[in-house]
Design an enzyme around this catalytic site. Structure first.
Site, PDB file in Angstrom:
ATOM      1  N   ALA A  47       0.801  -1.226   0.000  1.00 10.49           N
ATOM      2  CA  ALA A  47       0.000   0.000   0.000  1.00 10.49           C
ATOM      3  C   ALA A  47       0.840   1.286   0.000  1.00 10.49           C
ATOM      4  CB  ALA A  47      -0.969  -0.032   1.181  1.00 10.49           C
ATOM      5  N   ARG A  91      -5.241  -0.177  -9.079  1.00  8.19           N
ATOM      6  CA  ARG A  91      -5.585  -1.161  -8.032  1.00  8.19           C
ATOM      7  C   ARG A  91      -6.597  -0.496  -7.076  1.00  8.19           C
ATOM      8  NH1 ARG A  91      -0.938  -4.626  -5.443  1.00  8.19           N
ATOM      9  NH2 ARG A  91      -2.686  -6.094  -5.300  1.00  8.19           N
ATOM     10  N   GLN A 198       4.154 -13.364  -1.659  1.00  5.72           N
ATOM     11  CA  GLN A 198       4.918 -12.227  -1.126  1.00  5.72           C
ATOM     12  C   GLN A 198       5.712 -12.625   0.120  1.00  5.72           C
ATOM     13  OE1 GLN A 198       1.701 -12.106  -2.032  1.00  5.72           O
ATOM     14  NE2 GLN A 198       1.100 -10.102  -2.799  1.00  5.72           N
ATOM     15  N   ASP A 239      -4.016  -2.503   3.977  1.00 10.50           N
ATOM     16  CA  ASP A 239      -4.242  -1.764   2.730  1.00 10.50           C
ATOM     17  C   ASP A 239      -5.287  -0.671   2.890  1.00 10.50           C
ATOM     18  OD1 ASP A 239      -3.175  -4.555   1.845  1.00 10.50           O
ATOM     19  OD2 ASP A 239      -2.770  -3.124   0.245  1.00 10.50           O
TER      20      ASP A 239
HETATM   21  O1  MRU Z   1      -1.126  -7.236  -3.274  1.00  9.58           O
HETATM   22  P1  MRU Z   1      -0.050  -6.554  -2.486  1.00  9.58           P
HETATM   23  O2  MRU Z   1       1.234  -7.307  -2.466  1.00  9.58           O
HETATM   24  O3  MRU Z   1       0.119  -5.116  -2.896  1.00  9.58           O
HETATM   25  O4  MRU Z   1      -0.620  -6.558  -1.004  1.00  9.58           O
HETATM   26  C1  MRU Z   1       0.172  -6.024   0.005  1.00  9.58           C
HETATM   27  C2  MRU Z   1      -0.396  -6.200   1.347  1.00  9.58           C
HETATM   28  O5  MRU Z   1      -1.463  -6.735   1.528  1.00  9.58           O
HETATM   29  C3  MRU Z   1       0.374  -5.593   2.466  1.00  9.58           C
HETATM   30  O6  MRU Z   1       0.224  -6.342   3.632  1.00  9.58           O
HETATM   31  C4  MRU Z   1      -0.137  -4.168   2.704  1.00  9.58           C
HETATM   32  O7  MRU Z   1      -0.129  -3.435   1.527  1.00  9.58           O
HETATM   33  C5  MRU Z   1       0.655  -3.446   3.726  1.00  9.58           C
HETATM   34  S1  MRU Z   1       2.222  -2.991   3.098  1.00  9.58           S
HETATM   35  C6  MRU Z   1       3.065  -2.090   4.252  1.00  9.58           C
END
Ligand code: MRU
Length: 354
Positions: A47, A91, A198, A239
């Protein structure tokens, strides 16, 4: 320090998060459309990082809109709107994306009367500031959260809320880093985080670089280890956080939160104030991104499900506030009732972080 995203003379340089950990490859986005693509395809993700990417994308887009500026302010306004709406369409879930765009819109509106070069420089400076501030904010989140991490225990995390998901240091991993820096003896269990992995690809890579002991588990093992007595707390990122403290985060977070509560383990969410969306009353109003079926049917391009399989692929879920022990921000730690504690933190003067 891991350089997730940087402004350069050639464009916006990002570490390619689709290639890690096999390759440490950097891509340069040379126009705002390439920035939008990088967000969509998750070359840059997380995010806060996509908030920075959007701010930089807007600055780059305006910097390249000189010919429109010659045609007059209306033409430049039209270009600006086009740039913002393309980036906003990348997104839907992480509110930091829209926060970054709004911040750039405010700067544009209050400086659009200036000569083009001055307006451009002001937008570029703002985008660079968003990046710098994000690192300082994460360090403050880390300081606020480190005290909550039990010494001598394991921290479980989901997805990647690290340096790679931000401009640097990380939110959830920032808390873990700060706890280690404060002398606590902790190790980390990282959920692999299907389908985009991830946790396996990014969180373990980051922690290994810092020499923080990390153990990879599959998502389905989280309950087993939360029951084992080994895990001292869970720390994840977010997010989007609704006014009542419901938290949208990577798919699978909700299950981890329920299992943590079942086993009386604190479940902490680490996130900047920019992740709060106080305009929505609860998590039911958070748009959940649905990504391509191929992310589920294939692993690194290899099909693992039969042709014609019906697939659902929501990229995020919403954890109801009753499972959240506390939300750690750069301005302090919010606890239930979240509608009050979050509103109070959001209302604090923007003099933070210290
Ligand atoms: O789909 P992504 O990899 O963008 O999702 C990321 C997450 O869900 C993280 O946990 C969130 O963005 C927090 S990042 C500090």
């Amino acid at each position: 320090m891991i350089e997730t995203i940087q402004w350069s003379g050639d464009g916006i340089v990002m570490i390619d998060q689709t290639r890690l950990p096999a390759e440490e490859n950097y891509v340069t986005c040379r126009n705002y459309r390439e920035v939008a693509d990088a967000i969509r395809t998750m070359v840059v993700r997380g995010a806060p990082a996509i908030g920075v990417a959007a701010a930089m994308g807007i600055a780059l887009g305006v910097a390249q809109a000189g010919p429109d500026a010659l045609a007059g302010p209306d033409a430049l306004d039209a270009s600006f709107d086009r740039i913002c709406s393309e980036l906003a369409g990348t997104r839907p879930t992480a509110v930091n994306l829209f926060w970054g765009i709004e911040r750039m819109k405010r700067v544009y509106r209050s400086h659009r009367h200036l000569p083009f070069e001055q307006l451009r420089d002001r937008l570029v400076a703002e985008a660079k500031l968003v990046r710098e501030e994000d690192i300082a904010i994460n360090e403050a989140i880390g300081r606020n959260g480190a005290v909550l991490v039990p010494d001598g225990k394991t921290v479980l995390t989901h997805c990647n809320a690290g340096a790679l998901a931000t401009a640097g240091y990380g939110t959830a991993l920032g808390v873990i880093r700060a706890a280690v820096e404060s002398g606590k003896k902790i190790d980390v269990f990282a959920d692999e985080t299907r389908p985009f992995l991830q946790g396996a690809r990014l969180t373990v890579w980051e922690l290994q670089r810092d020499g923080i002991p990390a153990t990879l588990i599959t998502d389905s093992m989280a309950g087993h280890f939360l029951h084992s007595g080994k895990i001292g707390c869970v720390v994840v990122g977010a997010d989007r956080i609704a006014a009542n403290g419901d938290v949208a985060n990577k798919i699978g977070t909700y299950g981890v939160a329920v299992l943590a509560k079942e086993n009386s383990i604190p479940f902490y969410v680490a996130a900047p104030i920019s992740t709060l969306d106080l305009a929505i009353p609860d998590g039911g109003h958070i748009p959940i991104e649905e990504r391509s079926a191929a992310e589920v049917t294939h692993i690194f391009g290899v099909r693992v499900a039969p042709e014609g399989t019906d697939v659902r692929n929501p990229a995020f879920d919403v954890t109801p506030n009753r499972y959240v022990t506390a939300i750690i921000t750069e301005r302090g730690v919010a606890r239930a009732p979240f509608s009050e504690s979050l509103a109070a933190l959001a209302a604090e003067k923007e003099a933070q972080p210290a």
